[in-house]
Enzyme design. Structure first.
Site, PDB file in Angstrom:
ATOM      1  N   GLU A 143      -1.188  -1.136  -4.919  1.00  0.00           N
ATOM      2  CA  GLU A 143      -2.473  -0.464  -5.114  1.00  0.00           C
ATOM      3  C   GLU A 143      -2.343   0.563  -6.231  1.00  0.00           C
ATOM      4  O   GLU A 143      -1.413   1.367  -6.247  1.00  0.00           O
ATOM      5  CB  GLU A 143      -2.931   0.218  -3.824  1.00  0.00           C
ATOM      6  CG  GLU A 143      -4.322   0.800  -3.962  1.00  0.00           C
ATOM      7  CD  GLU A 143      -4.899   1.277  -2.636  1.00  0.00           C
ATOM      8  OE1 GLU A 143      -4.941   0.477  -1.684  1.00  0.00           O
ATOM      9  OE2 GLU A 143      -5.311   2.447  -2.564  1.00  0.00           O
ATOM     10  N   ASP A 184      -3.058   0.799   6.827  1.00  0.00           N
ATOM     11  CA  ASP A 184      -2.153   0.575   5.692  1.00  0.00           C
ATOM     12  C   ASP A 184      -1.620  -0.861   5.686  1.00  0.00           C
ATOM     13  O   ASP A 184      -1.403  -1.445   4.626  1.00  0.00           O
ATOM     14  CB  ASP A 184      -0.971   1.553   5.754  1.00  0.00           C
ATOM     15  CG  ASP A 184      -1.430   2.962   6.060  1.00  0.00           C
ATOM     16  OD1 ASP A 184      -1.521   3.756   5.142  1.00  0.00           O
ATOM     17  OD2 ASP A 184      -1.749   3.226   7.240  1.00  0.00           O
ATOM     18  N   ASP A 239       0.897  -1.158   0.000  1.00  0.00           N
ATOM     19  CA  ASP A 239       0.000   0.000   0.000  1.00  0.00           C
ATOM     20  C   ASP A 239       0.934   1.206   0.000  1.00  0.00           C
ATOM     21  O   ASP A 239       1.462   1.591   1.036  1.00  0.00           O
ATOM     22  CB  ASP A 239      -0.882  -0.025   1.252  1.00  0.00           C
ATOM     23  CG  ASP A 239      -1.895   1.110   1.254  1.00  0.00           C
ATOM     24  OD1 ASP A 239      -2.176   1.671   0.180  1.00  0.00           O
ATOM     25  OD2 ASP A 239      -2.403   1.450   2.334  1.00  0.00           O
TER      26      ASP A 239
END
Lengths: 170, 170
Positions: free
Chosen positions: B67, B140, B7
Site C-alpha cells: 500500500e 489489516d 498492508d
C-alpha cells in the site's frame, strides 16, 4: 564515546564517525553513500544497508545517532528518508547497537549554540570542533558529523544527569 | 499470478497471498505480523523482516504489492509505516522480486468498484471474491488480501495493455 552519525537519505546518506566526550571530539571517518534515483528502490536500500553495515563493522561505534525527520516537507523525500532510517535501525539492531534520534534543532544548538543556525554555520563549527584543515563536503557529510558530535556531547550529559538523579534517589 | 499483498505497519502488518487473474482470485494465505509498540524500533523491524522473509520463501509470490502511504495523517504513524515498507522493499530486493505500489483508492476501486468504499465494504467484497466462509480479520489482513487482488487484476490488465500497445507499434 564513539558515535556513528547518520544523515539518512537514499540519494545521499551522510555518515560520520566521531570519538567524543563533552567539549571534545575527534573525527574517525566521514563519507557519503550515494544511490542513483533512477535505480530500483529496493536495490537502493540494499546498497545503503551493505555500506552502512560495513561502516558499523569497520569503525565499531557504541551508538548510532540518526537525524529525526519530520513529515512537514515534501512527501516523496520524507518517505525515502524514512526508508533509509529503517535501514539504519535494522543494521544497528542486527549488531545489538542502540539508535538515538536527534532533531535538526538539537544538532544545530549542540554544535553552534543556536538551534536556528544555517548549514554554512554548522559546517564551519564542525570543521573547527574537529580541527579539520578543510570543511567536510557535501553538507550531508558535515551533518552526519554534527549529529555524532551532538550525541557524544548530549549523550554523556544525559547519562550524567541520569546517574545524578539515581544517586539522589538512593 | 501469485501476489503477496502487504498492508505495512509495525503494530500490525497485514499479509495476504492470492493467486489471481482478472475476475478470479483464490486465497493462498492470510495473516498479521504484530510487534509491541513498547519494543525497540530496530527489534520490531528485525521481527517484521524475519516474518515477511519467511512468507516470501514459503509462498513464493511473483510480485509483492504494497500500500502506498501518504504523509497526510499522523506523522509518527506515517514514519513507522514507511519503516515497515522499507523492510518489504529490502526483503523483496534480496530475493529479486518486484515491488509494486497501489494507493488505497486504487485498491478500493479494484475490489468494490468505488474508490470511496469504506473498510467494511472492502472486507465484504474480499470475502465474496475469495469465496471465504468467514471474513478475514483484522482489517489489516483483509486490506492485504485486497491489495493482492487489486494487483493480480490490474497488473494483468496493465500487462495486456502494454502488449497491445507494443503490437500496435509493430
Amino acid at each position: 564515546m564513539r558515535v556513528l552519525g547518520v544523515d539518512p537519505g537514499l540519494t545521499r546518506c551522510g555518515l560520520g564517525v566521531v570519538d567524543g566526550r563533552p567539549g571534545r571530539a575527534t573525527m574517525v571517518a566521514v563519507g557519503v553513500v550515494r544511490t542513483p534515483s533512477s535505480a530500483d528502490p529496493g536495490e537502493r536500500l540494499l546498497y545503503v544497508e551493505t555500506e552502512l553495515g560495513g561502516w558499523l563493522d569497520r569503525f565499531a561505534p557504541e551508538v548510532v545517532a540518526v537525524e529525526r525527520v519530520f513529515a512537514d516537507v515534501n512527501v516523496a523525500s520524507v518517505m525515502t528518508t524514512a526508508h533509509a532510517t529503517a535501514v539504519a535501525l535494522l543494521c544497528a539492531a542486527r549488531r545489538g547497537l542502540p539508535v538515538v534520534f536527534h532533531t535538526p534543532t538539537e544538532v544545530k544548538a549542540a554544535v553552534t549554540g543556536s538551534g536556528r543556525a544555517d548549514k554554512a554555520q554548522v559546517t564551519q563549527m564542525v570543521t573547527r570542533i574537529l580541527g579539520l584543515d578543510v570543511a567536510p563536503r557535501p553538507a550531508d557529510a558535515a551533518d552526519a558529523l554534527a549529529l555524532a558530535i551532538c550525541h557524544a556531547w548530549r549523550g554523556a550529559q544525559d547519562a550524567r544527569l541520569t546517574a545524578l538523579a539515581e544517586a539522589a534517589r538512593r
